[in-house]
Design an enzyme around this catalytic site. Structure first.
Site, PDB file in Angstrom:
ATOM      1  N   TYR A  95      -0.775   7.198   3.034  1.00 46.84           N
ATOM      2  CA  TYR A  95      -0.199   6.434   4.139  1.00 46.84           C
ATOM      3  C   TYR A  95       1.336   6.411   4.025  1.00 46.84           C
ATOM      4  O   TYR A  95       1.917   7.093   3.187  1.00 46.84           O
ATOM      5  CB  TYR A  95      -0.839   5.037   4.198  1.00 46.84           C
ATOM      6  CG  TYR A  95      -2.331   5.155   4.445  1.00 46.84           C
ATOM      7  CD1 TYR A  95      -2.804   5.697   5.645  1.00 46.84           C
ATOM      8  CD2 TYR A  95      -3.262   4.819   3.474  1.00 46.84           C
ATOM      9  CE1 TYR A  95      -4.172   5.866   5.869  1.00 46.84           C
ATOM     10  CE2 TYR A  95      -4.635   4.986   3.685  1.00 46.84           C
ATOM     11  CZ  TYR A  95      -5.089   5.508   4.893  1.00 46.84           C
ATOM     12  OH  TYR A  95      -6.424   5.686   5.114  1.00 46.84           O
ATOM     13  N   HIS A 112       0.866  -1.188   0.000  1.00 50.58           N
ATOM     14  CA  HIS A 112       0.000   0.000   0.000  1.00 50.58           C
ATOM     15  C   HIS A 112       0.905   1.240   0.000  1.00 50.58           C
ATOM     16  O   HIS A 112       1.336   1.712   1.047  1.00 50.58           O
ATOM     17  CB  HIS A 112      -0.903  -0.024   1.223  1.00 50.58           C
ATOM     18  CG  HIS A 112      -2.065   0.932   1.137  1.00 50.58           C
ATOM     19  ND1 HIS A 112      -2.097   1.998   0.255  1.00 50.58           N
ATOM     20  CD2 HIS A 112      -3.252   0.963   1.812  1.00 50.58           C
ATOM     21  CE1 HIS A 112      -3.245   2.653   0.406  1.00 50.58           C
ATOM     22  NE2 HIS A 112      -3.962   2.043   1.337  1.00 50.58           N
ATOM     23  N   GLY A 124     -14.402   4.479  -9.513  1.00 44.58           N
ATOM     24  CA  GLY A 124     -15.691   4.823 -10.085  1.00 44.58           C
ATOM     25  C   GLY A 124     -16.061   4.025 -11.326  1.00 44.58           C
ATOM     26  O   GLY A 124     -16.951   4.420 -12.075  1.00 44.58           O
ATOM     27  N   ARG A 141       0.752  -0.287  -4.998  1.00 45.39           N
ATOM     28  CA  ARG A 141      -0.299   0.695  -5.280  1.00 45.39           C
ATOM     29  C   ARG A 141       0.251   2.084  -4.983  1.00 45.39           C
ATOM     30  O   ARG A 141       0.854   2.294  -3.921  1.00 45.39           O
ATOM     31  CB  ARG A 141      -1.530   0.420  -4.419  1.00 45.39           C
ATOM     32  CG  ARG A 141      -2.739   1.221  -4.867  1.00 45.39           C
ATOM     33  CD  ARG A 141      -4.027   0.854  -4.146  1.00 45.39           C
ATOM     34  NE  ARG A 141      -5.150   1.075  -5.041  1.00 45.39           N
ATOM     35  CZ  ARG A 141      -6.412   1.183  -4.658  1.00 45.39           C
ATOM     36  NH1 ARG A 141      -6.737   1.071  -3.384  1.00 45.39           N
ATOM     37  NH2 ARG A 141      -7.371   1.387  -5.538  1.00 45.39           N
TER      38      ARG A 141
END
Ligand code: FNR
Ligand code: 8K6
Length: 347
Positions: free
Chosen positions: A179, A174, A295, A226
């Protein structure tokens, strides 16, 4: 209508996906108080095993990575045993699952781990109070020392090894959504002046050390990442961030990650300093397997794949609302709309 979405997709020699739809990582805050995945979680993931790939909700690599209640961990034997139930259930139903490895950095809160501070790239803190814990305010983080950075690199690698031991097919780091790894790559939060800050090469050093340490431990073909080149969540963008991500992508281009995944809630979002949206920016700078998100429906994901914007599409909220999302799309049934109340329960 849906053409190549449901064809198998070869990630590499070790891993072939049954289709191009991934279930996006979705934090659900449903692990037990020792951050152990439960049987309900195993059942929830098993119901979605017909996705080409499930990416687990983010799992923290060590206790001081925690920023939200009851997010699962991957650093104790008990947690690994809990995940083993999940991975076995998914595999039994013919699926593949990667663990998303997480450290929230300055978004962590000492309340969760009985600690003294949250670690970040610098002491730039977040304002405001914590989601779901409004009585707690974010604390001023402590800038990680180089020794602490080395320990973090090792802890990511150990969590990756734990994931494989718990039966995961691979891991996704991640490095997105504001983060820890992402914090190092944005000038807004990384104000360091040592070899981990101040230039594109320095600001990507820690994330790349993590990628390489994990790849060394479990294989690059089981390692994914990611990233959020466009800042939109928990930190602010800076025009200089563009060079950081151009440099990162040039380095990633030399490695054979399983895939690279964009961290976004809405792929129509435009970023001045990226000359448009984040996905197209990444595609221009990186030619290997790319996962888009934000989306999408199966139809719009298929169109984006046909237009060569990315190779795989991750679906998030619709998978929360529809355990049988893949079946519905395949058979042309309508999918239920997501709403936030659905987060209260694992269906
Ligand atoms: C998320 N997202 C997310 N992202 C991530 O990298 N790790 C995570 O643990 C989570 N957790 C999470 C929880 C919930 C409730 C939501 C709604 C989202 C972001 C997610 O992976 C995805 O990028 C977005 O949901 C956008 O995709 P959809 O929902 O528009 O298909
Ligand atoms: C990544 C872990 C987060 C855990 C909690 C739940 C998340 C809730 C989702 C909704 C938040 C939407 C934020 C979108 C930001 C867009 C800002 C322009």
């Amino acid at each position: 209508m849906i053409g190549n979405l449901f064809q198998p997709f070869v990630l590499n020699e070790k891993i072939t996906l049954s289709n191009r739809i991934a279930m996006a990582p979705l934090t659900r805050c449903m692990a037990d108080d020792d951050l152990v995945p439960t049987q309900q979680m195993a059942d929830y993931y098993a119901r979605r095993a017909d996705a080409g790939l499930i990416i687990s909700e983010a799992a923290i690599i060590r206790s001081d990575g925690q920023g939200y209640p009851n997010t699962p961990g991957l650093f104790t034997q008990e947690q690994m045993n809990g995940w083993r139930k999940v991975t076995d259930a998914v595999h039994k139903n013919g699926g593949k699952i990667f663990a998303q490895l997480w450290h929230t950095g300055r978004v962590a809160h000492p309340h969760y781990y009985n600690g003294e501070f949250a670690l970040g790239p610098s002491d730039e803190g977040l304002q405001g109070s914590l989601p779901r814990m409004r009585h707690l305010s974010y604390t001023k983080p402590k800038a990680a020392t180089q020794q602490e950075i080395s320990e973090l690199v090792e802890d990511y690698a150990q969590a990756a090894a734990n994931a494989v031991e718990a039966g995961f097919d691979g891991i996704e780091l991640h490095g997105a959504n504001g983060y820890l790894l992402d914090q190092f790559m944005h000038y807004n939060v990384n104000t360091r002046d040592d070899e981990y800050g101040g230039s594109a090469e320095n600001m990507t050093r820690f994330p790349l050390e993590v990628v390489d340490a994990v790849a060394k431990r479990i294989g690059i073909e089981r390692t994914a990442l990611r990233i959020s080149p466009g800042a939109y969540f928990l930190l602010e963008g800076d025009p200089r961030d563009r060079q950081v991500f151009e440099y990162l992508l040039s380095e990633l281009q030399k490695r054979d990650l399983a895939y690279l995944h964009i961290g976004l809630f809405d792929d129509t979002m435009e970023f001045d300093y990226l000359d448009g949206n984040a996905t197209d920016f990444v595609r221009r700078n990186y030619t290997k397997t790319l996962m888009g998100v934000g989306g999408y429906s199966a139809e719009t994901g298929e169109a984006a794949i046909s237009n060569n914007r990315f190779d795989l599409v991750a679906i998030g909220r619709p998978f929360i609302a529809n355990p049988d999302y893949i079946e519905r799309v395949k058979s042309g049934q309508p999918v239920k709309d997501y709403s936030e109340e659905m987060l209260a329960e694992l269906i």
